[in-house]
Scaffold this motif. Sequence first.
Motif, PDB file in Angstrom:
ATOM      1  N   LEU A 164      -7.906  -2.357  -6.579  1.00 22.26           N
ATOM      2  CA  LEU A 164      -6.485  -2.188  -6.375  1.00 22.26           C
ATOM      3  C   LEU A 164      -5.806  -2.718  -7.586  1.00 22.26           C
ATOM      4  O   LEU A 164      -5.962  -3.729  -8.172  1.00 22.26           O
ATOM      5  N   GLY A 165      -4.494  -2.384  -7.768  1.00 22.49           N
ATOM      6  CA  GLY A 165      -3.681  -2.736  -8.832  1.00 22.49           C
ATOM      7  C   GLY A 165      -3.882  -2.268 -10.117  1.00 22.49           C
ATOM      8  O   GLY A 165      -4.168  -1.050 -10.426  1.00 22.49           O
ATOM      9  N   GLN A 166      -3.905  -2.969 -11.124  1.00 20.09           N
ATOM     10  CA  GLN A 166      -4.401  -2.611 -12.579  1.00 20.09           C
ATOM     11  C   GLN A 166      -5.839  -2.067 -12.489  1.00 20.09           C
ATOM     12  O   GLN A 166      -6.721  -2.680 -11.977  1.00 20.09           O
ATOM     13  N   ILE A 221     -17.571   5.114 -10.517  1.00 28.53           N
ATOM     14  CA  ILE A 221     -17.761   6.474  -9.665  1.00 28.53           C
ATOM     15  C   ILE A 221     -16.347   7.078  -9.635  1.00 28.53           C
ATOM     16  O   ILE A 221     -16.028   7.742  -8.898  1.00 28.53           O
ATOM     17  N   GLU A 222     -15.427   6.879 -10.943  1.00 28.57           N
ATOM     18  CA  GLU A 222     -13.906   7.264 -10.883  1.00 28.57           C
ATOM     19  C   GLU A 222     -13.024   6.722  -9.991  1.00 28.57           C
ATOM     20  O   GLU A 222     -13.256   6.394  -8.913  1.00 28.57           O
ATOM     21  N   ASN A 223     -11.660   6.868 -10.561  1.00 29.81           N
ATOM     22  CA  ASN A 223     -10.592   6.497  -9.470  1.00 29.81           C
ATOM     23  C   ASN A 223     -10.539   5.188  -8.975  1.00 29.81           C
ATOM     24  O   ASN A 223     -10.262   4.846  -7.904  1.00 29.81           O
ATOM     25  N   GLY A 224     -10.863   4.304  -9.879  1.00 27.80           N
ATOM     26  CA  GLY A 224     -11.082   2.583  -9.309  1.00 27.80           C
ATOM     27  C   GLY A 224     -12.159   2.253  -8.363  1.00 27.80           C
ATOM     28  O   GLY A 224     -11.951   1.246  -7.836  1.00 27.80           O
ATOM     29  N   TYR A 225     -13.173   3.182  -7.998  1.00 26.90           N
ATOM     30  CA  TYR A 225     -14.176   2.939  -7.349  1.00 26.90           C
ATOM     31  C   TYR A 225     -15.577   2.632  -8.137  1.00 26.90           C
ATOM     32  O   TYR A 225     -15.858   3.116  -9.250  1.00 26.90           O
ATOM     33  N   TYR A 226     -16.188   1.590  -7.863  1.00 35.73           N
ATOM     34  CA  TYR A 226     -17.651   1.410  -8.258  1.00 35.73           C
ATOM     35  C   TYR A 226     -18.587   1.094  -7.065  1.00 35.73           C
ATOM     36  O   TYR A 226     -18.240   0.728  -6.025  1.00 35.73           O
ATOM     37  N   LEU A 227     -19.927   1.206  -7.524  1.00 37.96           N
ATOM     38  CA  LEU A 227     -20.946   0.959  -6.659  1.00 37.96           C
ATOM     39  C   LEU A 227     -21.480  -0.305  -7.328  1.00 37.96           C
ATOM     40  O   LEU A 227     -21.970  -0.337  -8.387  1.00 37.96           O
TER      41      LEU A 227
END
Length: 58
Positions: free
Chosen positions: A10-12, A38-44
């Motif tokens: 979230l955030g920057q 995995i794009e748009n600020g999401y990680y696994l």
Amino acid sequence: MEMTVVLKILGQSVGYNALHNRISSLWKLSKPFQLMDIENGYYLAKFQCFDGYEKVFM
């Protein structure tokens, strides 16, 4: 996939290497983990052992 956690930043926006280094220093796991963007600020975050997975949630 049973020892995988989805992370949302979230955030920057944060670079992959910066995030991996920061998480490694915070969690201090005994075995390494894999981090996948995995794009748009999401990680696994995929753990090699259950102890690491459990430590993150405690």
